[in-house]
Scaffold this motif. Sequence first.
Motif, PDB file in Angstrom:
ATOM      1  N   LEU A  12       0.844  -1.192   0.000  1.00 54.05           N
ATOM      2  CA  LEU A  12       0.000   0.000   0.000  1.00 54.05           C
ATOM      3  C   LEU A  12       0.873   1.233   0.000  1.00 54.05           C
ATOM      4  O   LEU A  12       1.949   1.256   0.580  1.00 54.05           O
ATOM      5  N   GLN A  13       0.383   2.280  -0.646  1.00 50.45           N
ATOM      6  CA  GLN A  13       1.135   3.525  -0.612  1.00 50.45           C
ATOM      7  C   GLN A  13       0.659   4.366   0.569  1.00 50.45           C
ATOM      8  O   GLN A  13      -0.500   4.297   0.957  1.00 50.45           O
ATOM      9  N   GLY A  14       1.556   5.156   1.111  1.00 49.73           N
ATOM     10  CA  GLY A  14       1.192   6.138   2.126  1.00 49.73           C
ATOM     11  C   GLY A  14       0.842   5.545   3.480  1.00 49.73           C
ATOM     12  O   GLY A  14       1.004   4.359   3.730  1.00 49.73           O
TER      13      GLY A  14
ATOM     14  N   ARG B 128      -5.526   5.260  -0.039  1.00 50.84           N
ATOM     15  CA  ARG B 128      -4.446   4.282  -0.206  1.00 50.84           C
ATOM     16  C   ARG B 128      -4.850   3.128  -1.122  1.00 50.84           C
ATOM     17  O   ARG B 128      -4.053   2.246  -1.396  1.00 50.84           O
TER      18      ARG B 128
ATOM     19  N   MET C 239       7.342   7.172   8.339  1.00 49.77           N
ATOM     20  CA  MET C 239       8.192   8.241   7.802  1.00 49.77           C
ATOM     21  C   MET C 239       9.437   8.412   8.657  1.00 49.77           C
ATOM     22  O   MET C 239      10.540   8.631   8.153  1.00 49.77           O
TER      23      MET C 239
ATOM     24  N   ARG D 273      11.872   5.855   7.855  1.00 48.99           N
ATOM     25  CA  ARG D 273      12.546   6.190   6.601  1.00 48.99           C
ATOM     26  C   ARG D 273      13.647   7.222   6.840  1.00 48.99           C
ATOM     27  O   ARG D 273      14.733   7.140   6.254  1.00 48.99           O
TER      28      ARG D 273
ATOM     29  N   THR E 177       1.329  -3.093   7.213  1.00 44.01           N
ATOM     30  CA  THR E 177       1.358  -2.514   5.859  1.00 44.01           C
ATOM     31  C   THR E 177       2.538  -1.560   5.721  1.00 44.01           C
ATOM     32  O   THR E 177       3.138  -1.446   4.662  1.00 44.01           O
ATOM     33  N   ILE E 178       2.905  -0.897   6.829  1.00 42.82           N
ATOM     34  CA  ILE E 178       4.061  -0.003   6.814  1.00 42.82           C
ATOM     35  C   ILE E 178       5.347  -0.832   6.865  1.00 42.82           C
ATOM     36  O   ILE E 178       6.331  -0.524   6.200  1.00 42.82           O
TER      37      ILE E 178
ATOM     38  N   GLN F 244       6.289  -1.835   3.495  1.00 40.56           N
ATOM     39  CA  GLN F 244       6.928  -0.738   2.757  1.00 40.56           C
ATOM     40  C   GLN F 244       8.406  -0.623   3.124  1.00 40.56           C
ATOM     41  O   GLN F 244       9.273  -0.504   2.257  1.00 40.56           O
TER      42      GLN F 244
END
Lengths: 338, 344
Positions: free
Chosen positions: A275-277, A294, B168, B171, B197-198, B201
């Motif tokens: 997922l983005q964001g 998202r 963030m 990151r 979900t993060i 990423q």
Amino acid sequence: MAKELLKVTDLKQYFPIKGGMLGRTVNNVQAVDGVTFTVHEGETVSIVGESGCGKSTTGRAILRLDEPTGGQVEFDGEDLLALNNRQMRKKRKDLQIIFQDPYASINPRQTVRQVLEEALEIQNVVPKAERAAKIAELMETVGLGAHQADRFPHEFSGGQRQRIGIARALSVDPKLIIADEAVSALDVSIQAQVINLMKKLQRDFSLTYLFISHDLGVVRHISDRVIVMYLGKIVEIGDKTSIFDNPQHPYTKALLSAIPVPDPDIETKKERIILQGDVPSPINPPAGCRFHTRCPFATDRCKTEVPELRTEEHMKEGHQGACHYIKEIQAGTHEAKY
Amino acid sequence: MVKPTDILKEEPILEVRNLQTSFFTEKFEVKAVDGVNFAVPKGKTLGIVGESGSGKSITSLSILRLIQNPGKIIGGEILFKGENLLDKSEAQMRRVRGNEISMIFQEPMTSLNPVYTVGQQISESYRIHQNIGKKEAMLRSIDMLKLVGIPSPEQRVKQYPHELSGGMRQRVMIAMALACDPELLIADEPTTALDVTIQAQILELMKELQQRLGMSIVMITHDLGVVAETCDYVAVMYMGKVVEYAKVADLFKNPKHPYTVGLLNSLPRHDIDLGDEELTVIKGSVPSPDNMPKGCRFAPRCPFASEICVEQLPDLEQSEDGNQIRCWIYTDEWDGDPEVKVNG
């Protein structure tokens, strides 16, 4: 089908944000926004979702640990929100909660005996003379020794402390236990022991669980039905096989695909939806579908129109998803943008 | 005696030999890291996995010599590109840290300084290690933020950590760690505090950056799923010792140590339905460090333990598939059931 034990209808929990010179309410955190579900006697229903989705707030609102802003909570046919404080305290004999952090949820200055005795006394479960025997029995039930009752919480390990939390919840013979991330703080080898214990207790005492967790592995193992929440709303609900083997909502699919599996063969083959964001703030949640910022499938319609929970033809009875495009995504006629 | 580099196909960038780190209390010595051996291959990822108290984080802090009183590295060698880091002076160490080896931590909020902007914090490593002016350092910081996938980096450099979300912030931590183009990155539970979900990423980002920059990674985690997804080799730790050290594919397909098998079995999985079956558990709990078992550390909890396990500590030995294992069952001295099946 077993009878409905807990019925939550359109539950809302807004936390006011005070601001300005006069300390007026300038805005609200919409932590839970219109959640409806039922829990039947003897089953385990899990609420899953990421931080800020409102899963813990839902649990606390049901127990009225925080007074809900709106909606109904019916327990065993009785409207919990209509009870006054004294009646509610009595009622909590039937609804107990186990918290995540066994280090923070047990008074460090009390021995285990005092912790359990207090619960027994407040709810007047057994006559005073029988309390010691009841405490010994409770300790054994949760896999601790009766001789350990006079120790303080710091003398126990994390797993043992969580057993104490379970013993405290069990002490008043509840019907429903809300377990709020009850095994999340434990190491896997200890976590497995506590999960097995909770399943055994459910059989032995015909308990009903509302199991709140972010860990989908644990949820699959313990649940009968699963509720997936995102930003204060239910996005999908169904029996566990439907949710895990046939997820319909794009968020549920992304959530499941994001979990790393301890098997490198599967890991290299599987297609991960990234997922983005980030999750948007619940202070000004996105209009329309809250996931649209998202969602790889989002269209203009998703930005304005709130999707209702629905069961499409290809879905099992009781399996509902809140997405405008369930049918189209299933048929492959609506493609992902990324 | 086996060498930790034996199992690698690649050149090692870091080799840890017989590392011992202890904490000294008034009453006793806690051997947090108790003779640990492993090697990190160039350009690849080594996972160190274990539960709380296994010594995995202390191992990573020891590599950078960040152990503080009452803790002390009391023995062993840490060979980074052939040089023993334990022989270096504090001034030399400072040139290694953040420059050649950097580290990211679990909790990005407590590892970022709340009173400096993100840009100032990334710039700092350029200014210290590479002697670059303020303006130029800030420009490079913006490039770094772009590299780690932060949108509108020109604005973000001026923000403070509290203005960023957890993902963030992590990151930003990665941007800081990679600023000086280190050859080795130590990541201590980098995604444990993040939502899945993060986490997906961030792990994706780390893999992509590793390919692009060719760095080596030590991934410290309690999550076997993260190991399967990101690592090439893995060392399983229990009570300050490596109990199994293997190629990742082998470890998951054919785990050998009873502890590894126990860990894998006790993990409920979202992609497998056990029905009404109970989870297989490891009985008991980790003994307290003042009550260390004298034989195999895992013997009190091991379903297969026999006499020799209780009496004597096994060595890390090579197994037939070239991996390394610390368990009596796989040796000629084994005095228990000769037909024992650990993974059955």
